[in-house]
Enzyme design. Structure first.
Site, PDB file in Angstrom:
ATOM      1  N   ARG A  55       0.846  -1.194   0.000  1.00 45.71           N
ATOM      2  CA  ARG A  55       0.000   0.000   0.000  1.00 45.71           C
ATOM      3  C   ARG A  55       0.884   1.249   0.000  1.00 45.71           C
ATOM      4  O   ARG A  55       2.104   1.158   0.187  1.00 45.71           O
ATOM      5  CB  ARG A  55      -0.941   0.015   1.210  1.00 45.71           C
ATOM      6  CG  ARG A  55      -0.154  -0.187   2.489  1.00 45.71           C
ATOM      7  CD  ARG A  55      -0.698   0.494   3.675  1.00 45.71           C
ATOM      8  NE  ARG A  55      -0.689   1.934   3.547  1.00 45.71           N
ATOM      9  CZ  ARG A  55       0.404   2.700   3.666  1.00 45.71           C
ATOM     10  NH1 ARG A  55       1.593   2.179   3.886  1.00 45.71           N
ATOM     11  NH2 ARG A  55       0.310   4.008   3.562  1.00 45.71           N
ATOM     12  N   GLY A  56       0.206   2.406  -0.154  1.00 44.92           N
ATOM     13  CA  GLY A  56       0.952   3.652  -0.318  1.00 44.92           C
ATOM     14  C   GLY A  56       1.109   3.846  -1.822  1.00 44.92           C
ATOM     15  O   GLY A  56       1.538   2.923  -2.526  1.00 44.92           O
ATOM     16  N   ALA A  57       0.751   5.043  -2.303  1.00 53.30           N
ATOM     17  CA  ALA A  57       0.657   5.251  -3.755  1.00 53.30           C
ATOM     18  C   ALA A  57       1.919   4.819  -4.525  1.00 53.30           C
ATOM     19  O   ALA A  57       1.828   4.018  -5.463  1.00 53.30           O
ATOM     20  CB  ALA A  57       0.295   6.713  -4.021  1.00 53.30           C
ATOM     21  N   ARG A  98      -7.526  -0.904  -7.051  1.00 52.83           N
ATOM     22  CA  ARG A  98      -7.808   0.289  -6.228  1.00 52.83           C
ATOM     23  C   ARG A  98      -7.905   1.499  -7.167  1.00 52.83           C
ATOM     24  O   ARG A  98      -7.055   1.662  -8.034  1.00 52.83           O
ATOM     25  CB  ARG A  98      -6.703   0.523  -5.182  1.00 52.83           C
ATOM     26  CG  ARG A  98      -6.607  -0.599  -4.149  1.00 52.83           C
ATOM     27  CD  ARG A  98      -5.728  -0.217  -2.991  1.00 52.83           C
ATOM     28  NE  ARG A  98      -6.396   0.693  -2.078  1.00 52.83           N
ATOM     29  CZ  ARG A  98      -5.768   1.313  -1.074  1.00 52.83           C
ATOM     30  NH1 ARG A  98      -4.476   1.148  -0.890  1.00 52.83           N
ATOM     31  NH2 ARG A  98      -6.436   2.110  -0.265  1.00 52.83           N
ATOM     32  N   GLN A 205      -2.929   3.003   9.656  1.00 49.58           N
ATOM     33  CA  GLN A 205      -1.588   3.044   9.046  1.00 49.58           C
ATOM     34  C   GLN A 205      -0.621   3.888   9.882  1.00 49.58           C
ATOM     35  O   GLN A 205       0.579   3.624   9.900  1.00 49.58           O
ATOM     36  CB  GLN A 205      -1.660   3.625   7.623  1.00 49.58           C
ATOM     37  CG  GLN A 205      -2.338   2.734   6.602  1.00 49.58           C
ATOM     38  CD  GLN A 205      -3.824   3.021   6.487  1.00 49.58           C
ATOM     39  OE1 GLN A 205      -4.453   3.468   7.440  1.00 49.58           O
ATOM     40  NE2 GLN A 205      -4.402   2.759   5.333  1.00 49.58           N
ATOM     41  N   ASP A 246      -2.146  10.716  -2.820  1.00 50.60           N
ATOM     42  CA  ASP A 246      -2.503   9.595  -3.707  1.00 50.60           C
ATOM     43  C   ASP A 246      -2.834  10.058  -5.117  1.00 50.60           C
ATOM     44  O   ASP A 246      -2.691   9.309  -6.076  1.00 50.60           O
ATOM     45  CB  ASP A 246      -3.679   8.813  -3.128  1.00 50.60           C
ATOM     46  CG  ASP A 246      -3.209   7.957  -1.967  1.00 50.60           C
ATOM     47  OD1 ASP A 246      -3.114   8.497  -0.853  1.00 50.60           O
ATOM     48  OD2 ASP A 246      -2.874   6.776  -2.193  1.00 50.60           O
ATOM     49  N   LYS A 257      -5.218   9.955   2.293  1.00 52.51           N
ATOM     50  CA  LYS A 257      -5.944   9.123   3.249  1.00 52.51           C
ATOM     51  C   LYS A 257      -7.052   9.883   3.962  1.00 52.51           C
ATOM     52  O   LYS A 257      -6.874  11.041   4.353  1.00 52.51           O
ATOM     53  CB  LYS A 257      -4.929   8.564   4.253  1.00 52.51           C
ATOM     54  CG  LYS A 257      -5.471   7.681   5.345  1.00 52.51           C
ATOM     55  CD  LYS A 257      -6.325   6.540   4.837  1.00 52.51           C
ATOM     56  CE  LYS A 257      -5.691   5.725   3.752  1.00 52.51           C
ATOM     57  NZ  LYS A 257      -6.661   4.811   3.071  1.00 52.51           N
TER      58      LYS A 257
HETATM   59  O1  MRU Z   1      -4.925   3.252   1.679  1.00 50.70           O
HETATM   60  P1  MRU Z   1      -3.442   3.461   1.709  1.00 50.70           P
HETATM   61  O2  MRU Z   1      -2.806   2.997   2.971  1.00 50.70           O
HETATM   62  O3  MRU Z   1      -2.746   2.945   0.471  1.00 50.70           O
HETATM   63  O4  MRU Z   1      -3.329   5.047   1.673  1.00 50.70           O
HETATM   64  C1  MRU Z   1      -2.075   5.638   1.611  1.00 50.70           C
HETATM   65  C2  MRU Z   1      -2.065   7.074   1.769  1.00 50.70           C
HETATM   66  O5  MRU Z   1      -3.081   7.740   1.792  1.00 50.70           O
HETATM   67  C3  MRU Z   1      -0.738   7.702   1.793  1.00 50.70           C
HETATM   68  O6  MRU Z   1      -0.736   8.849   2.591  1.00 50.70           O
HETATM   69  C4  MRU Z   1      -0.379   8.076   0.363  1.00 50.70           C
HETATM   70  O7  MRU Z   1      -0.445   6.970  -0.473  1.00 50.70           O
HETATM   71  C5  MRU Z   1       0.926   8.644   0.250  1.00 50.70           C
HETATM   72  S1  MRU Z   1       2.137   7.361   0.359  1.00 50.70           S
HETATM   73  C6  MRU Z   1       3.580   8.017  -0.003  1.00 50.70           C
END
Ligand code: MRU
Length: 354
Positions: A55-57, A98, A205, A246, A257
């Site tokens: 996870r994380g963009a 996603r 998270q 994201d 998020k």
């Molecule tokens: O649902 P997630 O855990 O994938 O959401 C991630 C976030 O919102 C992060 O803040 C975002 O991806 C930035 S990661 C560098």
């Protein structure tokens, strides 16, 4: 290796040694267990992304790049059209896992362009080029995170209190991270920050990942519930908010998020700068404003049951569980990319990057 190095060298996503599968850290098991998963089929990859094991963009984009390459290796068709058709089936399937983080489709489109741009070549050559491209996506993310961290650090002073939301550190990216990158880089240079990490309901998270990374790196971190952000700001303990992103629209609206926009509204009230940090791969210039960003809706179970020994609400109670929200550009002090610090008006400062 020292503690910071250990954390900033966590490889949350990589290609397996035999180059045929994707290896990820299962982020849903942290901080209690460090478990690695090997993803070989399209279904494994789709589920790992959907269930936030990866996870994380940026990490999702890197995983998708490696993933589509590994799936391309499995395509039996040796004529170009048949190969492209199967490649696109895999691409569309992974892309459906996603919707909000643009890095997923960005990486998959980049990989597809390698196939469509080399239609005159043998499939074996195309596969080689695909391998180069996915490794390049990963390498570029490492240098982008480093540059973002440098720019972000230039906005902070030793001793500052920083509020974070969600996780935008090494696990979500490569090496230093984006939203939390300046904190690791600053620590490496002997600076001391006091970090307040929002736990980030409902998937936690911030608690499970951000406080884990910072604590392990020896950074002063205090975990708070999301509804405590206001009091720490009012107490004067926060000098800046730093978050990842994201998808950034052309006007500077930012999807991140769920809960991020609330933090930005509070920060404005208390006069605290609100910074968004992310690579240019997270900026979607085809999206004019945040209204065009598709917000992922997730299962009620994540709110009612997931982290509790028994349900905290009746089974029949309705839940609304958007995974992201959009922070209005007017609340954002600066958007920090690997190419520099963008200030309002974002329609101008972001356009310059492209
Ligand atoms: O649902 P997630 O855990 O994938 O959401 C991630 C976030 O919102 C992060 O803040 C975002 O991806 C930035 S990661 C560098």
């Amino acid at each position: 290796m020292d503690h910071i190095n250990e954390i900033t060298h966590i490889e949350s996503v990589r290609l397996s040694d035999d180059g045929a599968s994707v290896i990820i850290i299962d982020q849903t098991q942290l901080p209690n267990r460090t478990e690695y998963l090997t993803l070989s089929s399209a279904k494994d990859m789709w589920e790992a992304i959907y269930h936030l094991k990866v996870r994380g963009a940026p990490a999702i984009g890197i995983c998708a790049g490696y993933g589509i390459y590994c799936l391309a290796l499995q395509i039996r068709e040796r004529n170009y059209d048949g190969f492209l058709r199967k490649f696109r089936e895999n691409k569309n399937y992974l892309n459906s896992s996603r919707p909000t983080a643009v890095n997923l489709s960005w990486a998959l489109n980049r990989m597809e362009q390698v196939v469509t741009g080399n239609s005159d070549k043998e499939i074996t050559e195309i596969l080689e080029l695909l391998k180069e491209e996915c490794m390049k996506i990963h390498q570029e993310d490492i240098s982008m995170c480093r540059a973002i961290s440098e720019y972000g650090l230039s906005l902070l002073k030793d001793g500052d209190g920083i509020l974070t939301h969600c996780n935008a550190g090494p696990l979500a990216t490569s090496r230093y991270g984006t939203g939390q990158g300046p904190l690791f880089l600053g620590k490496e240079r002997g600076m001391n920050f006091r970090v307040y990490a929002d736990e980030t309901r409902p998937l936690l998270q911030g608690a499970r990942l951000t406080s884990y990374e910072l604590q392990k790196a020896g950074i002063d971190v205090t975990l708070i519930c999301d509804n405590m952000a206001s009091i720490v700001m009012k107490n004067g303990w926060i000098q800046a908010c730093m978050v990842g992103c994201d998808r950034v629209a052309a006007n500077g609206d930012v999807a991140n998020k769920i809960g991020t926009s609330g933090v930005a509204i509070l920060a404005r009230y208390y006069g605290i700068p609100f910074y968004v940090l992310g690579p240019t791969s997270t900026i979607d210039m085809s999206c004019k404003t945040g209204n065009e960003i598709v917000i992922e809706l997730r299962e009620p179970e994540e709110i009612k049951g997931k982290f509790y020994s028994e349900p905290v609400a009746l089974k029949e109670v309705k839940c609304y569980n958007p995974a992201f929200d959009v922070t209005d550009h007017s609340l954002i002090t600066a958007i920090i990319t690997e190419q520099g610090i963008c200030r309002p008006p974002y329609t101008d400062s972001l356009a310059v990057l492209f």
